[in-house]
Design a protein around this motif. Structure first.
Motif, PDB file in Angstrom:
ATOM      1  N   ARG A  62      41.566  20.087 -32.026  1.00  0.00           N
ATOM      2  CA  ARG A  62      40.489  20.757 -31.280  1.00  0.00           C
ATOM      3  C   ARG A  62      39.153  20.278 -31.802  1.00  0.00           C
ATOM      4  N   GLN A  63      38.306  19.929 -30.863  1.00  0.00           N
ATOM      5  CA  GLN A  63      37.039  19.322 -31.249  1.00  0.00           C
ATOM      6  C   GLN A  63      35.852  20.092 -30.687  1.00  0.00           C
ATOM      7  N   ARG A  64      36.166  20.901 -29.707  1.00  0.00           N
ATOM      8  CA  ARG A  64      35.120  21.508 -28.885  1.00  0.00           C
ATOM      9  C   ARG A  64      34.128  22.322 -29.724  1.00  0.00           C
ATOM     10  N   THR A  69      35.866  27.781 -30.410  1.00  0.00           N
ATOM     11  CA  THR A  69      36.552  26.512 -30.162  1.00  0.00           C
ATOM     12  C   THR A  69      37.634  26.736 -29.106  1.00  0.00           C
ATOM     13  N   GLY A 109      36.239  27.317 -37.447  1.00  0.00           N
ATOM     14  CA  GLY A 109      37.559  27.231 -36.825  1.00  0.00           C
ATOM     15  C   GLY A 109      38.526  28.285 -37.341  1.00  0.00           C
ATOM     16  N   GLN A 167      34.106  29.318 -33.931  1.00  0.00           N
ATOM     17  CA  GLN A 167      33.230  28.138 -33.820  1.00  0.00           C
ATOM     18  C   GLN A 167      33.465  27.172 -34.982  1.00  0.00           C
ATOM     19  N   ARG A 168      33.455  25.901 -34.684  1.00  0.00           N
ATOM     20  CA  ARG A 168      33.597  24.900 -35.742  1.00  0.00           C
ATOM     21  C   ARG A 168      32.217  24.481 -36.217  1.00  0.00           C
ATOM     22  N   GLU A 171      31.145  19.032 -36.524  1.00  0.00           N
ATOM     23  CA  GLU A 171      31.383  18.367 -35.237  1.00  0.00           C
ATOM     24  C   GLU A 171      31.915  16.941 -35.427  1.00  0.00           C
TER      25      GLU A 171
END
Ligand SMILES: O=C(O)CCC(=O)C(=O)O
Length: 194
Positions: A62-64, A69, A109, A167-168, A171
């Motif tokens: 997961r990158q969003r 995320t 995350g 939230q990550r 990025e």
């Protein structure tokens, strides 16, 4: 479903190679858990359809960015609705859990879980759309816990409860987990699948 089962069979040895490693790798931990359950009279086994086995693990990255995320949601009914699992014995499990091993996560995350297991009626009143996502204002009145997820952690949660990935804060890299599902078939059987 055939495409899914073919893919599982084709990838079985490369997935096994991916999870090989010195010491207690993820498949060893699952085996340890199966032995523990066996001591309690419960069999943990891979779900089957007409003699063919479901997949053991999937890797998810997961990158969003954004506030979450992965937005607040549940998975129990979504699992059953997945076309590749229709007709599978998985349809008969009573409670579903997700089990995850974090391969990589740098910052943020977290897993966020709200203390609510919506039934169909409350799900419709709190969310929108056939693949429900729950807005913040609908969740504000429920207790929640935030569980930090670090590389190397193994965790398991009830997917009938509303949950999200926080939230990550990095990025540059992806958050990577190995994931599988488990469900209670009857008093003496737990199934696993992906
Ligand atoms: O990656 C996680 O920690 C949770 C993933 C999740 O909620 C999902 O796959 O539905």
């Amino acid at each position: 479903m055939d495409a899914y089962l073919d893919e599982v069979e084709r990838d079985r040895s490369s997935m096994a190679a991916l999870f090989e490693g010195p010491g207690r790798a993820v498949p060893d931990l699952v085996d340890e858990y199966a032995r523990h359950l066996a001591g309690e009279g419960i069999r943990l086994r891979v779900a089957e359809h007409q003699g063919r086995q479901a997949g053991l693990f999937k890797l998810r990255s997961r990158q969003r960015g954004g506030a979450y995320t992965l937005e607040p949601h549940t998975d129990a009914s979504a699992f059953r609705a997945m076309p590749h699992l229709s007709g599978f014995e998985i349809q008969r499990v009573s409670r579903c859990y997700s089990a995850l091993a974090c391969v990589k996560n740098v910052a943020g995350g977290e897993l966020v879980c709200w203390n609510i297991t919506p039934d169909e009626e409350s799900s419709q009143s709190m969310s929108s759309g056939p693949d429900p996502r729950y807005p913040q204002e609908a969740l504000a009145r429920f207790d929640r816990i935030t569980i930090p997820i670090r590389t190397g952690d193994i965790y398991l949660f009830d997917v009938g409860k509303i949950h999200a990935v926080g939230q990550r804060h990095d990025e540059e890299s992806t958050r990577l987990v190995a994931q599988w599902n488990m469900g209670v078939l009857d008093d003496t059987t737990i199934l696993r699948w992906v």
